[in-house]
Scaffold this active site. Structure first.
Site, PDB file in Angstrom:
ATOM      1  N   GLY A  24       0.768  -1.243   0.000  1.00  0.00           N
ATOM      2  CA  GLY A  24       0.000   0.000   0.000  1.00  0.00           C
ATOM      3  C   GLY A  24       0.790   1.278   0.000  1.00  0.00           C
ATOM      4  O   GLY A  24       0.200   2.363  -0.102  1.00  0.00           O
ATOM      5  N   CYS A  63     -15.969   4.490 -26.760  1.00  0.00           N
ATOM      6  CA  CYS A  63     -17.260   5.185 -26.779  1.00  0.00           C
ATOM      7  C   CYS A  63     -17.855   5.326 -25.386  1.00  0.00           C
ATOM      8  O   CYS A  63     -18.845   4.663 -25.040  1.00  0.00           O
ATOM      9  CB  CYS A  63     -18.218   4.446 -27.708  1.00  0.00           C
ATOM     10  SG  CYS A  63     -17.556   4.398 -29.364  1.00  0.00           S
ATOM     11  N   GLU A  74       3.984  -6.664   1.429  1.00  0.00           N
ATOM     12  CA  GLU A  74       3.366  -7.030   0.143  1.00  0.00           C
ATOM     13  C   GLU A  74       3.288  -5.816  -0.793  1.00  0.00           C
ATOM     14  O   GLU A  74       2.208  -5.397  -1.189  1.00  0.00           O
ATOM     15  CB  GLU A  74       1.944  -7.562   0.379  1.00  0.00           C
ATOM     16  CG  GLU A  74       1.851  -8.770   1.285  1.00  0.00           C
ATOM     17  CD  GLU A  74       0.407  -9.099   1.684  1.00  0.00           C
ATOM     18  OE1 GLU A  74      -0.533  -8.364   1.317  1.00  0.00           O
ATOM     19  OE2 GLU A  74       0.219 -10.113   2.392  1.00  0.00           O
ATOM     20  N   PRO A  75       4.406  -5.201  -1.134  1.00  0.00           N
ATOM     21  CA  PRO A  75       4.348  -4.003  -1.970  1.00  0.00           C
ATOM     22  C   PRO A  75       4.077  -4.316  -3.437  1.00  0.00           C
ATOM     23  O   PRO A  75       4.603  -5.292  -3.985  1.00  0.00           O
ATOM     24  CB  PRO A  75       5.747  -3.403  -1.810  1.00  0.00           C
ATOM     25  CG  PRO A  75       6.630  -4.587  -1.564  1.00  0.00           C
ATOM     26  CD  PRO A  75       5.803  -5.583  -0.801  1.00  0.00           C
ATOM     27  N   GLY A  76       3.259  -3.518  -4.065  1.00  0.00           N
ATOM     28  CA  GLY A  76       3.018  -3.649  -5.501  1.00  0.00           C
ATOM     29  C   GLY A  76       3.430  -2.365  -6.196  1.00  0.00           C
ATOM     30  O   GLY A  76       4.487  -2.274  -6.825  1.00  0.00           O
ATOM     31  N   ARG A  77       2.588  -1.340  -5.998  1.00  0.00           N
ATOM     32  CA  ARG A  77       2.780  -0.059  -6.693  1.00  0.00           C
ATOM     33  C   ARG A  77       4.166   0.544  -6.466  1.00  0.00           C
ATOM     34  O   ARG A  77       4.773   1.057  -7.407  1.00  0.00           O
ATOM     35  CB  ARG A  77       1.710   0.920  -6.203  1.00  0.00           C
ATOM     36  CG  ARG A  77       1.643   2.196  -6.994  1.00  0.00           C
ATOM     37  CD  ARG A  77       0.716   3.231  -6.327  1.00  0.00           C
ATOM     38  NE  ARG A  77      -0.472   2.684  -5.772  1.00  0.00           N
ATOM     39  CZ  ARG A  77      -1.689   2.743  -6.340  1.00  0.00           C
ATOM     40  NH1 ARG A  77      -1.837   3.344  -7.497  1.00  0.00           N
ATOM     41  NH2 ARG A  77      -2.740   2.208  -5.738  1.00  0.00           N
ATOM     42  N   TYR A 137     -10.903   5.990 -10.855  1.00  0.00           N
ATOM     43  CA  TYR A 137     -10.622   6.705  -9.592  1.00  0.00           C
ATOM     44  C   TYR A 137     -10.446   8.206  -9.804  1.00  0.00           C
ATOM     45  O   TYR A 137     -10.013   8.908  -8.892  1.00  0.00           O
ATOM     46  CB  TYR A 137      -9.317   6.192  -8.959  1.00  0.00           C
ATOM     47  CG  TYR A 137      -9.135   4.700  -8.923  1.00  0.00           C
ATOM     48  CD1 TYR A 137      -9.945   3.896  -8.127  1.00  0.00           C
ATOM     49  CD2 TYR A 137      -8.136   4.081  -9.671  1.00  0.00           C
ATOM     50  CE1 TYR A 137      -9.759   2.524  -8.086  1.00  0.00           C
ATOM     51  CE2 TYR A 137      -7.940   2.717  -9.625  1.00  0.00           C
ATOM     52  CZ  TYR A 137      -8.753   1.939  -8.834  1.00  0.00           C
ATOM     53  OH  TYR A 137      -8.554   0.592  -8.792  1.00  0.00           O
ATOM     54  N   ARG A 167      -7.231   3.720 -14.633  1.00  0.00           N
ATOM     55  CA  ARG A 167      -7.159   4.483 -13.382  1.00  0.00           C
ATOM     56  C   ARG A 167      -7.845   5.849 -13.435  1.00  0.00           C
ATOM     57  O   ARG A 167      -8.590   6.186 -12.519  1.00  0.00           O
ATOM     58  CB  ARG A 167      -5.695   4.636 -12.914  1.00  0.00           C
ATOM     59  CG  ARG A 167      -4.988   3.285 -12.706  1.00  0.00           C
ATOM     60  CD  ARG A 167      -3.673   3.403 -11.948  1.00  0.00           C
ATOM     61  NE  ARG A 167      -3.927   3.733 -10.568  1.00  0.00           N
ATOM     62  CZ  ARG A 167      -3.743   4.919 -10.043  1.00  0.00           C
ATOM     63  NH1 ARG A 167      -3.260   5.900 -10.755  1.00  0.00           N
ATOM     64  NH2 ARG A 167      -4.040   5.124  -8.790  1.00  0.00           N
TER      65      ARG A 167
HETATM   66  N1  LLP Z   1      -1.693  -6.823  -0.475  1.00  0.00           N
HETATM   67  C1  LLP Z   1      -3.025  -6.860  -0.615  1.00  0.00           C
HETATM   68  C2  LLP Z   1      -3.789  -7.824   0.195  1.00  0.00           C
HETATM   69  C3  LLP Z   1      -3.669  -6.008  -1.515  1.00  0.00           C
HETATM   70  O1  LLP Z   1      -4.987  -6.058  -1.634  1.00  0.00           O
HETATM   71  C4  LLP Z   1      -2.912  -5.094  -2.285  1.00  0.00           C
HETATM   72  C5  LLP Z   1      -3.551  -4.194  -3.241  1.00  0.00           C
HETATM   73  C6  LLP Z   1      -1.512  -5.090  -2.123  1.00  0.00           C
HETATM   74  C7  LLP Z   1      -0.942  -5.949  -1.207  1.00  0.00           C
HETATM   75  C8  LLP Z   1      -0.607  -4.189  -2.905  1.00  0.00           C
HETATM   76  O2  LLP Z   1      -0.864  -2.838  -2.672  1.00  0.00           O
HETATM   77  P1  LLP Z   1       0.093  -1.716  -3.323  1.00  0.00           P
HETATM   78  O3  LLP Z   1       1.438  -1.825  -2.638  1.00  0.00           O
HETATM   79  O4  LLP Z   1       0.187  -1.963  -4.766  1.00  0.00           O
HETATM   80  O5  LLP Z   1      -0.621  -0.448  -3.021  1.00  0.00           O
HETATM   81  N2  LLP Z   1      -6.187  -0.608  -8.729  1.00  0.00           N
HETATM   82  C9  LLP Z   1      -5.856   0.347  -7.689  1.00  0.00           C
HETATM   83  C10 LLP Z   1      -5.075  -0.287  -6.560  1.00  0.00           C
HETATM   84  C11 LLP Z   1      -5.751  -1.494  -5.957  1.00  0.00           C
HETATM   85  C12 LLP Z   1      -4.947  -2.126  -4.848  1.00  0.00           C
HETATM   86  C13 LLP Z   1      -5.553  -3.420  -4.430  1.00  0.00           C
HETATM   87  N3  LLP Z   1      -4.818  -4.126  -3.438  1.00  0.00           N
HETATM   88  C14 LLP Z   1      -5.148   1.534  -8.292  1.00  0.00           C
HETATM   89  O6  LLP Z   1      -4.932   1.542  -9.512  1.00  0.00           O
HETATM   90  O7  LLP Z   1      -4.838   2.496  -7.614  1.00  0.00           O
END
Ligand code: LLP
Length: 422
Positions: A244, A350, A281-284, A324, A320
Site C-alpha cells: 500500500g 465510446c 506485500e508491496p506492488g505499486r 478513480y 485508473r
Molecule cells: N496486499 C493486498 C492484500 C492487496 O490487496 C494489495 C492491493 C496489495 C498488497 C498491494 O498494494 P500496493 O502496494 O500496490 O498499493 N487498482 C488500484 C489499486 C488497488 C490495490 C488493491 N490491493 C489503483 O490503480 O490504484
C-alpha cells in the site's frame, strides 16, 4: 515530471528515453499503445525494500496484481522476491515465472476450493484468511489432502488510510479482513483445527497511502492482538504488514521505502516483536514509477469549450483515470517549441469516462507521441478488451536494449476461442 530518485524516464536531447532507449525507437518498432517498463527501476525499488530489512528475518512478497507480466515477475523471482497472490490465475503465473512456492502468500476474500487446493498442492507459505467460513474451508480442503495449511488471519484494524475510498481496505465497513475481537476468537478455533497450522497474522489497510501514521496505528492494534494471543499460548511466527505504500504521481510527498520500513521496524522492536519474520506485500511502490504507457495522438479536435488530443490508448488500456479520477502525468515524447494550449487527453472508446488526463498544457500535433508516466502499476493489469480493442504490447528496457515481453493482441486473438451456434 515527478522527480523520483529511481525515475527511469528522462529526456536526452529533447527526446524522452527509458533508461538508454529513446521511446521513439520503441514506438517505431513495436507500435502504440505500448507499456514500457524499466528493469533497472523495478529491481532498484525491490532492493530498497530488501536493504531496508537487512539483518532481519523478512520476506518481500511483491503483489502480483500491480503488474503481472511474466517478464516482470521473472525479474523479481530471480532477485529472490516472494509474491502476494489473490487468485489461482496469479498462482499459475507466479509459478510459471519461476517463483518459489515457499515464498508465496495468498490473499483475497473469495478463494475457491479449487484455488485453495492448488495453492496447498504447490506448497505456498501462507493463506491470508479473511473470514471464519474461509478458515473452515481451508481446514476441510487440507484435511482431505492429508495436509496442514499454514495460515494467517487478516485483521481489519479499523484504521483510515486516507486514500481513495475504492482502495481503502482497513475500515470496519470494508469487506476485507476480520475485526479484532472476532479474530482473537478465530485464532483459538484455528488452534484446534487439524488441517490448520497457525503461521502468522496479516493486515493490509489500503493502497496509495502517503502517510506512515495509519500504518503505525494499524500495527499497534496488530501487536496488541499478538500479545493477547501469546498470553493464551497462541504463538505466531510471522507478521505481515501488507502493501500500500504510495508513490508520487504528481506532487504527493509519499514516505520513502526506507522511512516506511524503518517506522514499522521501530514499532515492532518497541513492542518486542522485531525478531519475528516480517512480511511486506508491496506492488505499486515497486513497479509504479518504473513504467509508462506510450501512445500516439490520432486527432486534434479543437473546440470553443475544450481542446481534445485523441490518442490511441483508451480507458480499456489504462483504467485508473476513469475509475478513480486518478491524475496521471502526461509528457511529450519529443519536445517541441510553440505555444502551449490546454488539452484533455482522451481515448477512442465510446464512453465519456474515457479520458486519461484533463486540462493539460501541451504543445502537441496529430501524430505526436505522448508518454503517460507512473503507469507501471495497475495499468496493464487492469486493461480490458472493451470495444474489441486488443490490449497493448509490453516491453522491458534493459540499459540500451529492450525486449518485447508481450505482443500486442490482435482482433483475431480476441475471438479465437469463441464459437457460433451449429
Ligand atoms: N496486499 C493486498 C492484500 C492487496 O490487496 C494489495 C492491493 C496489495 C498488497 C498491494 O498494494 P500496493 O502496494 O500496490 O498499493 N487498482 C488500484 C489499486 C488497488 C490495490 C488493491 N490491493 C489503483 O490503480 O490504484
Amino acid at each position: 515530471m515527478t522527480a523520483q530518485a529511481d525515475h527511469p524516464f528522462v529526456y536526452d536531447g529533447g527526446a524522452l528515453c527509458c533508461e538508454a532507449v529513446p521511446l521513439t525507437q520503441i514506438a517505431a518498432h513495436v507500435g502504440t499503445p505500448t507499456y514500457v517498463y524499466s528493469k533497472r527501476a523495478i529491481l532498484a525499488a525491490y532492493r530498497r525494500y530488501v536493504e531496508a530489512l537487512a539483518g532481519r528475518s523478512a520476506l518481500v512478497c511483491y503483489a502480483v496484481k500491480a503488474n503481472a507480466n511474466l517478464g516482470v515477475l521473472n525479474l523479481l523471482a530471480r532477485a529472490g522476491s516472494g509474491f502476494d497472490i489473490v487468485s489461482g490465475g496469479e498462482l499459475e503465473r507466479a509459478l510459471a515465472a519461476g517463483a518459489a512456492a515457499a515464498r508465496i502468500v495468498f490473499s483475497g476474500v473469495g478463494k475457491t476450493e479449487a484455488e485453495i487446493g492448488a495453492a496447498l498442492a504447490a506448497g505456498i507459505a501462507c493463506f491470508n484468511v479473511e473470514s471464519a467460513a474461509e478458515l473452515e474451508t481451508i481446514d476441510r480442503v487440507a484435511r482431505a489432502a492429508g495436509r496442514r495449511a499454514p495460515i494467517s488471519l487478516r485483521i481489519n484494524p479499523d484504521v483510515d488510510p486516507r486514500t481513495h475510498q475504492y482502495i481503502s481496505t482497513g475500515l470496519k465497513f470494508s469487506k476485507f479482513g476480520i475485526a479484532v475481537p472476532e479474530a482473537e476468537e478465530l485464532y483459538r478455533r484455528a488452534a484446534r483445527l487439524s488441517g490448520i497450522e497457525i503461521a502468522g497474522i496479516d493486515c493490509h489497510i489500503g493502497s496509495q497511502i502517503t502517510s506512515i501514521d495509519p500504518y503505525v496505528e494499524a500495527a499497534e492494534r496488530v501487536f496488541d492482538l499478538v500479545d493477547r494471543l501469546g498470553a493464551q499460548g497462541v504463538g505466531l511466527r510471522h507478521i505481515d504488514f501488507g502493501g500500500g505504500l504510495g508513490i508520487a504521481y504528481r506532487c504527493e510527498i509519499a514516505p520513502s521505502i526506507e522511512q516506511f520500513i524503518a517506522a514499522l521496524l521501530a514499532c515492532a522492536d518497541r513492542r518486542g516483536h522485531g525478531g519475528k519474520t516480517l512480511l511486506f506485500e508491496p506492488g505499486r511502490s515497486i513497479v509504479g514509477n518504473a513504467g509508462a504507457l506510450l501512445t500516439r495522438v490520432q486527432v486534434i479536435k479543437a473546440g470553443a469549450a475544450k481542446n481534445f488530443a485523441i490518442v490511441d490508448a483508451g480507458m480499456n488500456d489504462l483504467l485508473r483515470p476513469a475509475l478513480y479520477e486518478a491524475w496521471m502525468d502526461v509528457q511529450p515524447v519529443v519536445l517541441r517549441t510553440g505555444e502551449k494550449r490546454s488539452f484533455d487527453v482522451v481515448g477512442p472508446v465510446c464512453e465519456s469516462a474515457d479520458w486519461l488526463a484533463r486540462d493539460r498544457s501541451l504543445t502537441v500535433l496529430a501524430g505526436d507521441l505522448l508518454a503517460i508516466l507512473s503507469a507501471g502499476a495497475y495499468g496493464m493489469s487492469m486493461a480490458s478488451n472493451y470495444n474489441s480493442r486488443g490490449r497493448p504490447a509490453e516491453v522491458i528496457v534493459d540499459g540500451d536494449q529492450y525486449h518485447l515481453v508481450r505482443p500486442r493482441e490482435s482482433a483475431a486473438d480476441l475471438y479465437a476461442t469463441e464459437t457460433v451456434l451449429p
